[in-house]
Write an enzyme that holds these catalytic residues in place. Structure first.
Site, PDB file in Angstrom:
ATOM      1  CG  ASP A 195      -1.739   1.160   1.430  1.00 26.39           C
ATOM      2  OD1 ASP A 195      -2.321   1.625   0.426  1.00 26.39           O
ATOM      3  OD2 ASP A 195      -1.853   1.655   2.568  1.00 26.39           O
ATOM      4  CG  ASP A 222      -2.167   7.324   0.708  1.00 22.06           C
ATOM      5  OD1 ASP A 222      -1.200   7.999   0.344  1.00 22.06           O
ATOM      6  OD2 ASP A 222      -3.232   7.244   0.070  1.00 22.06           O
ATOM      7  CG  ASP A 257      -2.817   2.230   6.421  1.00 22.73           C
ATOM      8  OD1 ASP A 257      -2.811   1.915   5.207  1.00 22.73           O
ATOM      9  OD2 ASP A 257      -3.380   3.252   6.850  1.00 22.73           O
TER      10      ASP A 257
END
Lengths: 176, 176
Positions: free
Chosen positions: B11, B13, B136
């Site tokens: 990922d 961000d 996250d």
């Protein structure tokens, strides 16, 4: 996530969006050469003085992708497909950074019923897990782990060994 | 395609790019409120008068994604990861159309060794076929078909039941 549904990955350029038509349009506008759709093959373009290597630069120009026409019947058939299948739109767009937003805006205009979560802008497509991939390029179909289906375009007429659909009416017949 | 390699989806961000730091920066600039990174959780933001519902609008603003800092050690570790694994960068960016180009440009600046073919801008991530997903957000990890790994961020400290990495040094230890 709807596990009970089969998943279909569908390419944009020359499947949902008339990229061939867009080239034909710009060749007429910019080079004053009027060609038929089936002539958009490098061996023909060379003889007409508009080699594809030159046209390919348009893929990095603002507006090239934004103003394509949807392919005939694509909206109508897609609207039924998304009711029965889990459809992901999968476009190898990252090579053309200016196209990314244009493609999302184009989809919002012409396919407003496709949720953003089902849009994939990528490079390779072989890591997409789906039951089917409908695409006009063998490079995308060849390593796909589900069932590859080739969508007819002037550049893939010679390809053998794939299930083939010639237009969206045939996609409808195959899947609906 | 390198079938002999394991595939890791990563990922952007709050994993590769410091989104939390960017929020902290804009909260200071725009609201004159200086917070610590660990305070970027809605229950804290509410008490500080900068509720997340308000900050979330920044995700549609030009420049928000373009000028994030790479996470500490991310570049160094990533450069080694791509030698040993097939790494795909997978970002749920399509919700924010203006971010698409910014993310590709950001990657070209900070991770120039990542080929465009390995960048995926999408919505859902569960249709990505990979051995690992480092992310996250539980919504991305929960339906992933490979091994999910949670990357620590202020909003996921409470999550149990996932293998966890706290930073890029730990990604390096885990995979290199």
């Amino acid at each position: 996530m709807h596990n009970y549904q089969q998943r279909i990955a569908i390419d944009m350029d020359d499947v949902m969006a008339d990229a061939t038509g867009r080239f034909v349009e710009w060749i007429a506008e910019r080079h004053g050469v009027v060609i038929e759709r089936h002539q958009l093959r490098d061996e023909v373009l060379q003889t007409l003085g508009v080699p594809y290597a030159q046209l390919r630069k348009w893929l990095w120009e603002d507006g090239f992708f934004r103003y394509m026409q949807p392919m005939p019947d694509s909206q109508k058939v897609m609207q039924e497909l998304v009711k029965k299948y889990e459809v992901f739109v999968v476009s190898a767009a990252v090579e053309f950074p200016q196209s990314l937003r244009e493609k999302v805006d184009w989809l919002a205009e012409h396919f407003p019923f496709i949720d953003w979560r089902y849009i994939v802008l990528c490079g390779h497509k072989y890591m997409i897990q789906a039951d089917y991939l409908i695409d006009d390029h063998e490079k995308n179909l060849i390593h796909f782990t589900g069932t590859p289906i080739i969508f007819t375009a002037p550049h893939n007429l010679h390809l053998q060994g794939y299930e083939r659909v010639n237009n969206w009416a045939e996609i409808g017949e195959r899947f609906l």
